[in-house]
Design an enzyme around this catalytic site. Structure first.
Site, short mmCIF file in Angstrom:
data_model
loop_
_atom_site.label_atom_id
_atom_site.label_comp_id
_atom_site.label_asym_id
_atom_site.label_seq_id
_atom_site.Cartn_x
_atom_site.Cartn_y
_atom_site.Cartn_z
N THR A 179 2.24 -1.29 -7.23
CA THR A 179 1.08 -2.15 -6.99
C THR A 179 0.76 -2.96 -8.25
OG1 THR A 179 0.25 -0.44 -5.51
CG2 THR A 179 -1.27 -2.20 -6.08
N GLN A 233 -5.79 -4.47 5.58
CA GLN A 233 -4.40 -4.00 5.54
C GLN A 233 -3.53 -4.70 6.58
OE1 GLN A 233 -4.33 -1.06 3.24
NE2 GLN A 233 -2.19 -1.61 3.01
N ASP A 281 -4.50 6.06 -2.16
CA ASP A 281 -5.47 5.02 -2.52
C ASP A 281 -6.37 5.69 -3.58
OD1 ASP A 281 -6.44 2.17 -1.49
OD2 ASP A 281 -8.25 3.32 -1.79
N ASN A 327 -4.07 4.30 -10.89
CA ASN A 327 -2.69 3.92 -10.63
C ASN A 327 -2.45 2.41 -10.76
OD1 ASN A 327 -0.79 2.91 -8.14
ND2 ASN A 327 0.12 4.58 -9.30
N LYS A 338 -5.90 2.68 7.80
CA LYS A 338 -6.46 3.24 6.56
C LYS A 338 -7.19 4.52 6.91
CE LYS A 338 -6.82 2.16 2.16
NZ LYS A 338 -5.94 1.30 1.34
N LYS A 352 -2.42 -7.99 4.89
CA LYS A 352 -1.61 -7.68 3.71
C LYS A 352 -0.22 -7.21 4.13
CE LYS A 352 -3.58 -4.78 0.87
NZ LYS A 352 -3.96 -3.60 0.05
P1 NDP Z 1 -7.21 5.54 -8.61
O1 NDP Z 1 -7.99 6.61 -7.97
O2 NDP Z 1 -5.89 5.86 -9.23
O3 NDP Z 1 -8.08 4.78 -9.71
C1 NDP Z 1 -9.29 4.20 -9.39
C2 NDP Z 1 -9.91 3.64 -10.66
O4 NDP Z 1 -11.04 2.86 -10.31
C3 NDP Z 1 -10.41 4.72 -11.59
O5 NDP Z 1 -10.34 4.26 -12.92
C4 NDP Z 1 -11.84 4.90 -11.12
O6 NDP Z 1 -12.70 5.47 -12.10
C5 NDP Z 1 -12.23 3.48 -10.83
N1 NDP Z 1 -13.29 3.47 -9.81
C6 NDP Z 1 -13.24 4.03 -8.58
N2 NDP Z 1 -14.39 3.85 -7.93
C7 NDP Z 1 -15.18 3.18 -8.77
C8 NDP Z 1 -16.51 2.70 -8.68
N3 NDP Z 1 -17.24 2.88 -7.57
N4 NDP Z 1 -16.99 2.01 -9.75
C9 NDP Z 1 -16.23 1.84 -10.88
N5 NDP Z 1 -14.99 2.27 -11.01
C10 NDP Z 1 -14.47 2.93 -9.98
O7 NDP Z 1 -7.03 4.42 -7.48
P2 NDP Z 1 -6.00 3.21 -7.42
O8 NDP Z 1 -5.67 2.71 -8.77
O9 NDP Z 1 -4.90 3.61 -6.52
O10 NDP Z 1 -6.87 2.12 -6.62
C11 NDP Z 1 -7.65 1.14 -7.28
C12 NDP Z 1 -7.91 -0.01 -6.33
O11 NDP Z 1 -6.65 -0.58 -5.93
C13 NDP Z 1 -8.61 0.35 -5.02
O12 NDP Z 1 -9.40 -0.74 -4.62
C14 NDP Z 1 -7.46 0.52 -4.04
O13 NDP Z 1 -7.89 0.32 -2.70
C15 NDP Z 1 -6.55 -0.60 -4.51
N6 NDP Z 1 -5.14 -0.50 -4.14
C16 NDP Z 1 -4.40 0.60 -4.41
C17 NDP Z 1 -3.06 0.63 -4.09
C18 NDP Z 1 -2.19 1.77 -4.45
O14 NDP Z 1 -0.98 1.68 -4.20
N7 NDP Z 1 -2.68 2.84 -5.06
C19 NDP Z 1 -2.42 -0.48 -3.40
C20 NDP Z 1 -3.28 -1.64 -3.21
C21 NDP Z 1 -4.59 -1.61 -3.55
P3 NDP Z 1 -13.12 7.01 -11.94
O15 NDP Z 1 -11.89 7.79 -12.26
O16 NDP Z 1 -14.23 7.20 -12.91
O17 NDP Z 1 -13.58 7.20 -10.52
O1 2IT Z 2 -4.44 -0.71 -0.26
C1 2IT Z 2 -3.23 -0.46 -0.18
O2 2IT Z 2 -2.40 -1.33 0.14
C2 2IT Z 2 -2.78 0.90 -0.50
N1 2IT Z 2 -3.61 1.74 -0.86
C3 2IT Z 2 -1.33 1.26 -0.35
C4 2IT Z 2 -1.01 1.61 1.06
C5 2IT Z 2 0.38 2.15 1.31
O3 2IT Z 2 0.63 2.50 2.47
O4 2IT Z 2 1.21 2.22 0.40
#
Ligand code: NDP
Ligand code: 2IT
Length: 448
Positions: free
Chosen positions: A212, A114, A169, A243, A129, A117
């Protein structure tokens, strides 16, 4: 991955020795140190003045007990974490992850990434985090509320709108942010922008939900255009259905791609006609169901248990948007063999180091997470700006800022890669450009 500099190599050995059994943290640090070799060779003061040693050591780690009671009256005790990694360029900023796999090493890897980034966004935010090994899956709203209130009852002592601003997250979305913000407001008796990703009725920013995924596609679009390619007419494979994945799918389709896969931790769906995104949104955002339910409505689509299989589906563009190390060397080989020409990381560290090496060796365009998924945190910083101003911008205004930020970020990462001897290597460029702003600030402060 070898680090071709004696000092940084020995620093890496010390990181491993001092942070035992934290492989994800080691992986993240190794990747950054390897790409900073040309920087410390040009600017030895970063080593001499202790900047590199400070960079790999969190400023502060907060670790706490989170007791809560389920609807049957059973008491559960989870662990809470907040890693305040680096505040050289602004208040700690980064999400909270609620997932059973969370332990200190996961939060440290995410907090470390982070730093770079957040610096790349060009906005004044430091790296942090947090999270918990709590699993929101299968819990009632009441149980999630009780957990969030207990979590914030400890965390509120350490955060604040100018100190540390958490967000979502994995496992932390709008519902959780609402409960967390409500408890913070109650405990502090103040209404400030201490969390981002808030609801639109209480200080959230338009376009933060989409940011994102949209930002990932804006960045990828720049990278594709730089190589004379585009989303138009391409087949895209996306993993995850949370998300990031949902809004990456939405924007990829708007830019002309056909998205044929999505997944969750149980398995993946393949819909050769293109994913029905309104259905995914209903299943995941409203009903909180498994993705396997998709084929009940679309029997012509396929559901396959196990999530790694998603990378066996032929595609031109791959967008891993689920979790760390979800795309390994075998998956990378399958993607390359099937003609994939671009991979952009929506999740944090989704590709294993050997998978990244394979893509780069095969000439596949590669967008690293620190750059490609920075649109979420960038828009969080825009939410902070709006909260400080006691004002709001329209969706279009925020989206315009986001697109410009992602375009600038692409240019900065590309030019840093070129300037430091690895033209076209956006992973190296992102690490270098992200580091320089933080490193210069740390030099300016002296030893603190
Ligand atoms: P969500 O909780 O909304 O979604 C996560 C998704 O990934 C779900 O479909 C989940 O499936 C799947 N998942 C989680 N863990 C696993 C695993 N161990 N194996 C397989 N699938 C898995 O999270 P986000 O969409 O917010 O986050 C997704 C990724 O993006 C993460 O790496 C996060 O750190 C990163 N990220 C998020 C940001 C944000 O703004 N939200 C910003 C930047 C990065 P299930 O529902 O079955 O667990
Ligand atoms: O991994 C990431 O950049 C996030 N989960 C978003 C962090 C934030 O403060 O919006």
């Amino acid at each position: 991955m070898s680090i071709k500099n004696e000092y940084l190599n020995s620093l890496m050995d010390r990181v491993v020795a001092r942070n035992p059994a934290e492989p994800e943290f080691h992986q993240a640090v190794r990747e950054v140190l390897a790409s900073l070799v040309p920087v410390v060779e040009a600017r030895p003061e970063f080593i001499k003045e202790g900047v590199m040693d400070c960079l790999v050591e969190p400023e502060r780690i907060i670790k706490f007990r989170v007791p809560w009671e389920d609807e049957q009256g059973n008491v559960h005790v989870n662990r809470g974490f907040r890693v305040q990694f680096n505040s050289a360029i602004g208040p700690y900023k980064g999400g909270l992850r609620f997932h059973p796999s969370v332990y200190e090493g996961i939060i440290k890897f995410l907090g470390f990434e982070q730093i770079f980034k957040n610096s790349l966004t060009g906005l004044p935010i430091g790296g942090g985090k947090g999270g918990s090994d709590f699993d929101p899956k299968g819990k009632t709203d009441l149980e999630v509320m009780r957990f969030c209130q207990s979590f914030m009852t400890e965390l509120f002592k350490y955060i604040g709108p100018d100190t540390d601003v958490p967000a979502g997250d994995i496992g932390v979305g709008g519902r959780e942010i609402g409960y967390l913000f409500g408890q913070y407001k109650r405990l502090r008796n103040e209404f400030t922008g201490v969390l981002t990703g808030k609801g639109l009725t209480y200080g959230g920013s338009l376009a933060r939900t989409e940011a994102t995924g949209y930002g990932l596609c804006y960045f990828t679009d720049c990278m594709l255009k730089g190589a004379g390619k585009s989303f138009e007419g391409a087949v895209a494979a996306i993993s995850g259905s949370g998300n990031v994945a949902i809004y990456a799918c939405e924007k990829a389709v708007q830019l002309g791609a056909k998205v044929v896969t999505m997944s969750d931790s149980g398995g993946y769906i393949y819909d050769k006609n293109g994913i029905d995104l309104p259905l995914i949104k209903r299943l995941k955002e409203v009903e909180r169901k498994r993705i396997s339910a998709y084929v009940d409505i679309h029997p012509e689509a396929e559901y396959h248990p196990g999530c790694a299989g998603v990378w066996q589906v032929p595609c031109g563009i791959a967008l891993p948007c689920a979790t760390q190390n979800e795309l390994d060397l075998n998956s990378a080989k399958a993607l390359i063999a099937n003609g994939c020409f671009a991979v952009a990381e929506g999740a944090n560290m989704p590709c294993t180091p050997d998978a990244v090496d394979a893509f780069q060796a095969a000439g596949v365009l590669f967008a690293p997470a620190k750059a490609a998924n920075a649109g979420g945190v960038a828009t969080s910083a825009l939410e902070m700006s709006q909260n400080s101003m006691r004002f709001y911008w329209t969706f279009e205004e925020v989206d315009d800022h986001l697109r410009r930020i992602m375009t600038d970020l692409y240019r900065n990462a590309s030019s840093a890669a070129e300037q430091y001897g690895s033209p076209g290597d956006l992973a190296a460029g992102a690490n270098i450009a992200g580091f320089l702003k933080v490193g210069e600030s740390m030099l300016a402060y002296g030893i603190v």
